[in-house]
Design an enzyme around this catalytic site. Structure first.
Site, PDB file in Angstrom:
ATOM      1  N   ASN A 162      41.652  43.877  35.144  1.00  0.00           N
ATOM      2  CA  ASN A 162      40.387  43.531  34.502  1.00  0.00           C
ATOM      3  C   ASN A 162      39.269  44.121  35.367  1.00  0.00           C
ATOM      4  O   ASN A 162      38.931  43.562  36.410  1.00  0.00           O
ATOM      5  CB  ASN A 162      40.272  42.006  34.393  1.00  0.00           C
ATOM      6  CG  ASN A 162      39.041  41.581  33.623  1.00  0.00           C
ATOM      7  OD1 ASN A 162      38.194  42.393  33.273  1.00  0.00           O
ATOM      8  ND2 ASN A 162      38.950  40.289  33.362  1.00  0.00           N
ATOM      9  N   ARG A 221      42.377  44.995  30.319  1.00  0.00           N
ATOM     10  CA  ARG A 221      41.427  44.331  29.446  1.00  0.00           C
ATOM     11  C   ARG A 221      40.287  45.313  29.163  1.00  0.00           C
ATOM     12  O   ARG A 221      39.669  45.834  30.099  1.00  0.00           O
ATOM     13  CB  ARG A 221      40.868  43.099  30.153  1.00  0.00           C
ATOM     14  CG  ARG A 221      39.910  42.380  29.301  1.00  0.00           C
ATOM     15  CD  ARG A 221      39.344  41.192  29.992  1.00  0.00           C
ATOM     16  NE  ARG A 221      38.619  40.403  29.002  1.00  0.00           N
ATOM     17  CZ  ARG A 221      37.949  39.333  29.295  1.00  0.00           C
ATOM     18  NH1 ARG A 221      37.912  38.886  30.514  1.00  0.00           N
ATOM     19  NH2 ARG A 221      37.324  38.670  28.365  1.00  0.00           N
ATOM     20  N   HIS A 224      36.039  37.256  23.581  1.00  0.00           N
ATOM     21  CA  HIS A 224      37.061  36.298  24.046  1.00  0.00           C
ATOM     22  C   HIS A 224      38.298  36.419  23.145  1.00  0.00           C
ATOM     23  O   HIS A 224      39.054  35.472  22.994  1.00  0.00           O
ATOM     24  CB  HIS A 224      36.585  34.833  23.990  1.00  0.00           C
ATOM     25  CG  HIS A 224      35.484  34.501  24.951  1.00  0.00           C
ATOM     26  ND1 HIS A 224      34.453  33.669  24.595  1.00  0.00           N
ATOM     27  CD2 HIS A 224      35.265  34.839  26.229  1.00  0.00           C
ATOM     28  CE1 HIS A 224      33.635  33.526  25.623  1.00  0.00           C
ATOM     29  NE2 HIS A 224      34.114  34.239  26.631  1.00  0.00           N
ATOM     30  N   ARG A 227      23.454  32.011  28.162  1.00  0.00           N
ATOM     31  CA  ARG A 227      23.102  32.715  26.911  1.00  0.00           C
ATOM     32  C   ARG A 227      22.613  31.727  25.860  1.00  0.00           C
ATOM     33  O   ARG A 227      23.144  30.625  25.733  1.00  0.00           O
ATOM     34  CB  ARG A 227      24.314  33.452  26.344  1.00  0.00           C
ATOM     35  CG  ARG A 227      24.794  34.611  27.183  1.00  0.00           C
ATOM     36  CD  ARG A 227      25.788  35.464  26.371  1.00  0.00           C
ATOM     37  NE  ARG A 227      26.497  36.396  27.227  1.00  0.00           N
ATOM     38  CZ  ARG A 227      27.802  36.301  27.518  1.00  0.00           C
ATOM     39  NH1 ARG A 227      28.538  35.324  27.026  1.00  0.00           N
ATOM     40  NH2 ARG A 227      28.361  37.185  28.305  1.00  0.00           N
ATOM     41  N   GLU A 283      44.528  34.643  29.603  1.00  0.00           N
ATOM     42  CA  GLU A 283      44.250  35.980  29.067  1.00  0.00           C
ATOM     43  C   GLU A 283      45.142  37.030  29.715  1.00  0.00           C
ATOM     44  O   GLU A 283      45.569  37.979  29.059  1.00  0.00           O
ATOM     45  CB  GLU A 283      42.767  36.318  29.259  1.00  0.00           C
ATOM     46  CG  GLU A 283      41.901  35.497  28.316  1.00  0.00           C
ATOM     47  CD  GLU A 283      40.439  35.484  28.684  1.00  0.00           C
ATOM     48  OE1 GLU A 283      40.080  34.738  29.620  1.00  0.00           O
ATOM     49  OE2 GLU A 283      39.650  36.187  28.043  1.00  0.00           O
TER      50      GLU A 283
END
Ligand code: ADP
Length: 407
Positions: free
Chosen positions: A17, A101, A190, A251, A395
């Site tokens: 990642n 990823r 996601h 956010r 993940e």
């Protein structure tokens, strides 16, 4: 070349990642899906680069050494993995493939894919759509190609889960020419987490693998919700970028776009600065008047009676509840609601508060079952009409499984 099942299960997959100045990795033994080693390179391309390597069952190992680029960082990871003292494999030949990823696959990728030149070209074409992540993701792929020539690399996109959304869910109500010209649509993010958790929940809760209706609440610092039927996404809350949808740590989530014009005119700021405010200074951090982007701090302030922290936390929960209601309507029902990521896995109080708003669906939480952190478990009462679960996301394992499936 397809491998036999016997070969598949001996595989070790390296999951990468890559960020612009960091690189996280895990080496996973696919025989039992266990992590053999994991680690992190920080400050790549900046003074003070550091590798932290965590081999399972051995002491952590840190190396501070210049990493001018991702290629150097990946070579250091390889050295750590085969190090006689701190390593976990005899040679990098033991690594069957690398799963990466990748943030944005645009409209061209509806699935994970083995990387070749064409795939790299498309990842590059999507730099506009994922300006912070896609360049770093491509650097990571190219660095692995250089460090381990001939080893298959697989790209697993955050956006592909959302590619099964119907047009009515992914099209924005703006002139169609922008979709034609620039592929402006809702993508969702996601995706690896939503794919993993929704798929696991179907099995864990014993739902129909083709028709089971699942809502996954990925509530971390970044937060999103997905609705899926039989593990296929029908809607998800993030949009062209991760800014749309829920209130998050920093956010804003959904906001009237005219607010931007108003603030920009009054404050004399440009659109980049405005978006920086919406991405980095809003959410519970902004709403609370700057207390924190960490939900634990906001909850502690709320417990002491802080008004803005109370409004921030209430609004956060209210937004999640509204999305669950919308997605239940979109699917004409829901069989299971799952909580995952930092808040979802650790915060029993927030899970309970959200579920208290869902009594109209016949949701009943079992307080004893809900008294748990980070463990896959049904947390609803046996007579709850909808199953509610805590299901930890993974993940890296999802990326490793996709990698094995494709090579
Ligand atoms: P991301 O991957 O988006 O950075 P994580 O999934 O790691 O985020 O989640 C981080 C968030 O989880 C932080 O905001 C933190 O406050 C929250 N969190 C972790 N533990 C708890 C807890 N016990 N109660 C409330 N929030 C928690």
């Amino acid at each position: 070349m397809r491998r036999t099942n016997q070969e598949d299960i001996r595989m070790k997959v390296l999951v990468m990642n890559c960020g612009s100045s960091s690189l996280k990795y895990q080496l996973i033994d696919m025989e039992n899906e266990s992590v053999i080693a994991k680690g992190l390179c920080e400050r790549i391309g900046i003074d003070g680069s550091k590798l932290t390597h965590k081999p399972t069952g051995k002491d952590n190992y840190e190396v501070e050494s210049p990493m001018p680029d991702h290629t150097t960082a990946i070579k250091m990871v390889m050295d750590a993995l085969v190090d006689p003292q701190h390593g976990v494999i005899a040679s990098t030949d033991e690594i069957s493939a690398v799963g990466h990823r990748v943030l944005h696959g645009g409209i061209k990728f509806t699935e994970s894919i083995v990387v070749d030149q064409k795939v790299k070209d498309v990842i590059r074409e999507c730099f506009d759509l994922g300006p912070l992540h896609n360049p770093a993701n491509l650097m990571g792929i190219e660095a692995c190609e250089e460090a381990m020539p001939g080893k298959p690399n697989v790209a697993v996109f955050d956006t592909t889960f959302g590619m099964s959304m119907p047009e009515k869910a992914y099209m924005y109500a703006i002139p169609h020419e922008y979709y034609e010209k620039y592929s402006i649509r809702r993508y969702g993010f996601h995706g690896t987490s939503h794919m993993f958790v929704s798929g696991e929940v179907l099995k864990f809760a014993g739902l129909d693998p083709e028709k089971g209706k699942v809502i996954v609440c990925h509530l971390g610092n970044g937060a999103s919700i997905s609705a899926s039927i039989g593990g296929k996404c029908v809607d998800t809350s993030m949009g062209l970028t991760p800014l749309e949808g829920l209130i998050m740590g920093t956010r804003s989530g959904d906001v009237d776009p005219a607010v931007l014009q108003f603030i920009m005119n009054k404050e004399g700021i440009d659109v980049n600065e405005m978006l920086n405010i919406l991405n980095k200074k809003s959410g519970i951090l902004g709403m609370s008047g700057g207390i924190s982007s960490d939900f634990r701090d906001i909850e502690a302030a709320r417990a002491k009676g802080d008004h803005l922290a109370t409004v921030a936390m209430d609004a956060y929960i209210y937004r999640v509840v509204k999305y669950i209601g919308a997605y239940t309507a979109a699917m004409n029902g829901v069989d299971a609601i799952a909580f995952t990521a930092g808040v979802g896995e650790n915060d029993k109080g927030t899970r309970k508060e959200i579920c208290e708003h869902l009594s109209y669906l016949g949701v009943k939480i079992d307080d004893e079952a809900n008294d748990v952190r980070g463990e896959a478990r049904i947390i609803s009462a046996p007579d709850s009409k909808v199953k509610v679960l805590l299901y930890p996301t993974n993940e890296e394992l999802a990326i490793a499984r996709e990698t094995v499936r494709l090579i």
